[in-house]
Scaffold this motif. Structure first.
Motif, mmCIF file in Angstrom:
data_model
loop_
_atom_site.group_PDB
_atom_site.id
_atom_site.type_symbol
_atom_site.label_atom_id
_atom_site.label_comp_id
_atom_site.label_asym_id
_atom_site.label_seq_id
_atom_site.Cartn_x
_atom_site.Cartn_y
_atom_site.Cartn_z
ATOM 1 N N LEU A 44 0.826 -1.208 0.000
ATOM 2 C CA LEU A 44 0.000 0.000 0.000
ATOM 3 C C LEU A 44 0.860 1.258 0.000
ATOM 4 N N PHE A 45 1.948 1.236 0.761
ATOM 5 C CA PHE A 45 2.849 2.385 0.816
ATOM 6 C C PHE A 45 3.461 2.654 -0.561
ATOM 7 N N ALA A 46 3.860 1.593 -1.266
ATOM 8 C CA ALA A 46 4.440 1.758 -2.605
ATOM 9 C C ALA A 46 3.415 2.325 -3.582
ATOM 10 N N ILE A 47 2.174 1.862 -3.479
ATOM 11 C CA ILE A 47 1.112 2.383 -4.347
ATOM 12 C C ILE A 47 0.884 3.864 -4.087
ATOM 13 N N VAL A 48 0.849 4.258 -2.814
ATOM 14 C CA VAL A 48 0.627 5.660 -2.463
ATOM 15 C C VAL A 48 1.777 6.535 -2.954
ATOM 16 N N ILE A 49 3.015 6.036 -2.838
ATOM 17 C CA ILE A 49 4.167 6.781 -3.355
ATOM 18 C C ILE A 49 4.012 7.011 -4.859
ATOM 19 N N GLY A 74 3.503 10.372 7.252
ATOM 20 C CA GLY A 74 4.404 9.409 7.889
ATOM 21 C C GLY A 74 4.794 9.825 9.294
ATOM 22 N N ILE A 75 5.105 11.112 9.474
ATOM 23 C CA ILE A 75 5.466 11.596 10.812
ATOM 24 C C ILE A 75 4.265 11.541 11.744
ATOM 25 N N HIS A 76 3.088 11.800 11.207
ATOM 26 C CA HIS A 76 1.857 11.654 12.003
ATOM 27 C C HIS A 76 1.759 10.238 12.576
ATOM 28 N N GLU A 77 1.893 9.247 11.705
ATOM 29 C CA GLU A 77 1.794 7.860 12.169
ATOM 30 C C GLU A 77 2.973 7.478 13.055
ATOM 31 N N ALA A 78 4.157 8.033 12.766
ATOM 32 C CA ALA A 78 5.313 7.757 13.610
ATOM 33 C C ALA A 78 5.087 8.257 15.029
ATOM 34 N N GLY A 79 4.390 9.395 15.147
ATOM 35 C CA GLY A 79 4.059 9.904 16.477
ATOM 36 C C GLY A 79 3.223 8.917 17.260
ATOM 37 N N HIS A 80 2.226 8.321 16.596
ATOM 38 C CA HIS A 80 1.406 7.294 17.251
ATOM 39 C C HIS A 80 2.255 6.093 17.659
ATOM 40 N N LEU A 81 3.117 5.653 16.737
ATOM 41 C CA LEU A 81 3.928 4.464 17.005
ATOM 42 C C LEU A 81 4.870 4.674 18.186
ATOM 43 N N ILE A 82 5.483 5.854 18.254
ATOM 44 C CA ILE A 82 6.411 6.137 19.349
ATOM 45 C C ILE A 82 5.668 6.166 20.677
ATOM 46 N N ALA A 83 4.503 6.826 20.695
ATOM 47 C CA ALA A 83 3.716 6.875 21.932
ATOM 48 C C ALA A 83 3.245 5.486 22.345
ATOM 49 N N THR A 113 1.272 -2.502 18.141
ATOM 50 C CA THR A 113 0.514 -1.993 17.003
ATOM 51 C C THR A 113 1.017 -2.630 15.708
ATOM 52 N N THR A 114 0.278 -2.371 14.633
ATOM 53 C CA THR A 114 0.743 -2.738 13.292
ATOM 54 C C THR A 114 1.556 -1.586 12.720
ATOM 55 N N TRP A 115 2.217 -1.832 11.597
ATOM 56 C CA TRP A 115 2.765 -0.746 10.808
ATOM 57 C C TRP A 115 1.598 0.044 10.221
ATOM 58 N N PRO A 116 1.812 1.290 9.793
ATOM 59 C CA PRO A 116 0.718 2.077 9.207
ATOM 60 C C PRO A 116 0.213 1.472 7.895
ATOM 61 N N TYR A 117 -1.093 1.524 7.709
ATOM 62 C CA TYR A 117 -1.723 1.196 6.438
ATOM 63 C C TYR A 117 -1.990 2.512 5.703
ATOM 64 N N PHE A 118 -1.223 2.795 4.639
ATOM 65 C CA PHE A 118 -1.472 3.984 3.829
ATOM 66 C C PHE A 118 -2.596 3.667 2.848
ATOM 67 N N ILE A 119 -3.573 4.551 2.770
ATOM 68 C CA ILE A 119 -4.770 4.298 1.975
ATOM 69 C C ILE A 119 -4.660 5.036 0.647
ATOM 70 N N PRO A 158 -4.135 11.913 -3.801
ATOM 71 C CA PRO A 158 -3.522 10.614 -4.095
ATOM 72 C C PRO A 158 -3.576 9.629 -2.927
ATOM 73 N N THR A 159 -3.942 10.130 -1.754
ATOM 74 C CA THR A 159 -4.053 9.237 -0.595
ATOM 75 C C THR A 159 -5.100 9.790 0.360
ATOM 76 N N PHE A 160 -5.799 8.887 1.011
ATOM 77 C CA PHE A 160 -6.783 9.273 2.016
ATOM 78 C C PHE A 160 -6.226 9.123 3.424
ATOM 79 N N GLY A 161 -4.919 9.215 3.554
ATOM 80 C CA GLY A 161 -4.303 9.152 4.875
ATOM 81 C C GLY A 161 -3.768 7.773 5.198
ATOM 82 N N ALA A 162 -3.587 7.525 6.482
ATOM 83 C CA ALA A 162 -3.051 6.247 6.941
ATOM 84 C C ALA A 162 -3.628 5.923 8.314
ATOM 85 N N ILE A 163 -3.647 4.657 8.651
ATOM 86 C CA ILE A 163 -4.132 4.226 9.960
ATOM 87 C C ILE A 163 -3.200 3.147 10.504
#
Length: 361
Positions: free
Chosen positions: A91-96, A135-144, A152-158, A168-173
């Protein structure tokens, strides 16, 4: 690992709390305790029991405090931290790829009116900016989450829809594979993502404002389909820094500025005190379940006023199924410092909100 016996569970609970009564049924065990300040003790107990496949909840009944013990659901057992991330990588590659394509064509569109640079160069800048914010948004969640020992899982980029005037993307979860023990933990994980992503969005907005040209009035008045997006206060500050804000100025948004616009919009949406958005988790932690439910419906109303009807319907429909994550300890209040920090969250949500266009023009 063999199932823990009742005696082992009683020993674990009794080593942490002062137990005054025990009730055992086929489905659960309940321990009445006499401790007053239970927040930190309960965190330790929850982590110990999680390791042996047991989940505990604390509840208040009049003047009684009761810890309920249940078996942990199978999906929570034996999950390695951030394991099996092939779907997330794809999903990350597709979003890129989508973001690069979108940035290339957005630059071509801007260049037709005012040349800002090579399309491939701005496509790369756009991709770094937008993926950096998300990416930094999701990294903040992961660090906390890592700090609080929540798996947690790795982020799913949509993936979104590039080129056709959309995103091109609806965010990540990310998905939690661990237990949310108390309100403090829910609040910390909820606030960490939007704050981290917002810092990057602000930096991107200043560079985006620098790269966004001012259109000559004679040109802009003769152009059909010029996209006017509702600006946030943060965007107006960035544009004003370069003398590009004001009712008489028509700015052509560069791809980098558009990335900042998406970043502010996503931050605003996430800070709404609604459903299971980051702001919804924080609202539950601050106010509790009843007020959080009211805040969810109020947020839906705000989205309708701002003309984000699809997001409003999305929140409304899914909130009917599952309103929020409930911590194991929903008895202990949120810490005072976090309650004060929530005031800043409300202010940031206003600064990121896409204000109606008529306010600025």
């Amino acid at each position: 690992m063999s199932e823990p016996t009742q005696e082992e569970i009683i020993s674990i609970v009794s080593s942490v709390f002062s137990v005054t009564g025990i009730s055992v049924t086929l489905e659960k065990m309940e321990f009445e305790i006499s401790d007053i300040d239970i927040k930190e003790k309960f965190v330790g107990l929850a982590r110990k029991l999680e390791q042996i496949g047991i989940v505990c909840f604390v509840q208040k009944y009049d003047n009684r405090t009761v810890i309920q013990i249940n078996r942990l659901a199978p999906e929570f057992k034996k999950k390695r931290f951030l394991s099996g991330a092939w779907l997330q990588r794809i999903l990350f590659a597709i979003v890129i790829a989508f973001t690069l394509i979108d940035g290339y064509y957005k630059t071509l569109g801007v260049n037709r009116l005012a040349y800002i640079g090579e399309p491939i160069d701005f496509a790369i800048l756009y991709t770094i900016s937008l993926i950096g914010i998300l990416g930094i948004h999701e990294a903040g969640h992961l660090i906390a989450a890592k700090w609080h020992k929540v798996r947690t899982t790795w982020p799913y980029f949509i993936p979104g829809i590039p080129v056709f005037g959309l995103v091109p993307t609806f965010g990540a979860i990310i998905q939690s594979r661990g237990l949310m023990v108390n309100r403090d933990i829910i609040f910390d994980i909820g606030i960490s993502g939007p704050i981290a992503g917002l810092i990057i969005a602000v930096l991107v907005s200043f560079y985006g404002a620098y790269t966004s040209p001012i259109l000559d009035p004679s040109i802009s008045s003769g152009v059909d389909g010029l996209q006017n997006l509702d600006d946030s206060i943060f965007m107006q500050i960035a544009l004003g820094f370069f003398g590009k804000a004001g009712s008489n100025v028509q700015v052509l948004m560069s791809p980098v500025m558009f990335a900042a616009w998406i970043g502010f919009l996503i931050t605003f949406l996430n800070l709404l005190p609604a459903w299971q958005l980051d702001g919804g988790h924080m609202a539950h932690a601050v106010f509790g379940r009843k007020i959080h439910r009211i805040a969810t419906y109020a947020s839906v109303g705000v989205l309708f006023l701002l003309r984000y009807e699809m997001m409003a319907f999305f929140i409304l429909i899914f909130s009917m199924r599952n309103m929020s994550v409930r911590p194991l300890d929903d008895v202990s209040p949120l810490s005072k410092n976090r309650k004060l920090l929530y005031i800043m969250v409300v202010i940031l949500a206003v600064l990121c909100a896409p204000m109606p266009f008529s306010i600025w023009r």
